[in-house]
Design a protein around this motif. Structure first.
Motif, PDB file in Angstrom:
ATOM      1  N   CYS A   1       0.857  -1.183   0.000  1.00  0.00           N
ATOM      2  CA  CYS A   1       0.000   0.000   0.000  1.00  0.00           C
ATOM      3  C   CYS A   1       0.893   1.233   0.000  1.00  0.00           C
ATOM      4  O   CYS A   1       1.788   1.344   0.827  1.00  0.00           O
ATOM      5  N   PRO A   2       0.676   2.169  -0.947  1.00  0.00           N
ATOM      6  CA  PRO A   2       1.546   3.348  -1.002  1.00  0.00           C
ATOM      7  C   PRO A   2       1.406   4.244   0.222  1.00  0.00           C
ATOM      8  O   PRO A   2       2.293   5.045   0.507  1.00  0.00           O
TER       9      PRO A   2
ATOM     10  N   CYS B   1      -7.790  -1.297  -1.876  1.00  0.00           N
ATOM     11  CA  CYS B   1      -6.715  -1.680  -0.963  1.00  0.00           C
ATOM     12  C   CYS B   1      -7.310  -2.114   0.382  1.00  0.00           C
ATOM     13  O   CYS B   1      -7.978  -1.328   1.052  1.00  0.00           O
TER      14      CYS B   1
ATOM     15  N   CYS C   1      -5.822   0.045   3.668  1.00  0.00           N
ATOM     16  CA  CYS C   1      -6.265   1.380   4.064  1.00  0.00           C
ATOM     17  C   CYS C   1      -7.701   1.673   3.642  1.00  0.00           C
ATOM     18  O   CYS C   1      -8.248   2.712   3.988  1.00  0.00           O
TER      19      CYS C   1
ATOM     20  N   HIS D   1      -6.536   2.716  -4.919  1.00  0.00           N
ATOM     21  CA  HIS D   1      -5.296   3.321  -5.430  1.00  0.00           C
ATOM     22  C   HIS D   1      -5.202   3.065  -6.932  1.00  0.00           C
ATOM     23  O   HIS D   1      -5.548   1.971  -7.387  1.00  0.00           O
TER      24      HIS D   1
END
Ligand code: ZN
Length: 173
Positions: free
Chosen positions: A88-89, A116, A119, A123
């Motif tokens: 996850c970025p 995602c 979170c 994304h």
């Protein structure tokens, strides 16, 4: 075929280096082609895409071919061997399964994003933090059977001038 610059022995696994604009929709085809012509004029590239006598100035130990890849639509550039891990970025949690599912949906016409589970956000696929690095792009400058894992810093700066910011993807196969 006559080689002007003899290449040293390489490991059996061939390395290809892809330079892909960070913006997945960017396809600066004309400036990329102009850049290749410039490399040809400088003796880095031959007119059939092979290494010129000065190929080593562009990439240490040169390359077997340098060409533009122009897919019909944005495509995933990734290592051909083994898989990759996606985080996850935002949070850094591993969300490879979420990404893999969304990637296959995207390839059959779905949106270019993934839900995602770390979170709870959606994304863009291209925002995923992949290891080894991958990229989604509409164009790539490909150094096939590359002698190094990166062009020289000067060459990389030229590439970014021609293509805009790029991601570098190493593919071994
Ligand atoms: Zn996330």
């Amino acid at each position: 075929m006559l080689r002007l610059s003899p290449k040293p022995m390489r490991p059996s696994h061939r390395l290809d280096v892809y330079l892909v604009p960070t913006d997945p929709d960017a396809a600066p085809r004309r400036s990329a082609q102009a850049y290749l012509q410039q490399l040809e004029a400088r003796g880095i590239l031959t007119n059939d895409g092979g290494p010129g006598p000065h190929a080593g100035r562009w990439m240490p130990e040169g390359f077997a071919r340098l060409r533009l890849d122009l897919p019909d639509a944005p495509t995933l550039y990734a290592n051909r061997q083994g898989g990759f891990r996606v985080r996850c970025p935002d949070r850094g949690d591993v969300v490879t399964a979420d990404f893999a599912r969304a990637l296959s949906e995207w390839r059959s016409g779905g949106p270019r994003q993934f839900a995602c589970s770390a979170c709870g956000q959606d994304h863009p696929l291209e925002a995923a933090d992949g290891r080894p690095a991958f990229a989604i792009g509409s164009l790539a400058l490909v150094a096939a059977d590359a002698g190094a894992t990166s062009p020289t810093p000067e060459a990389l700066a030229e590439v970014q001038q021609a293509l805009g910011p790029v991601r570098m993807v190493l593919s071994r196969g």
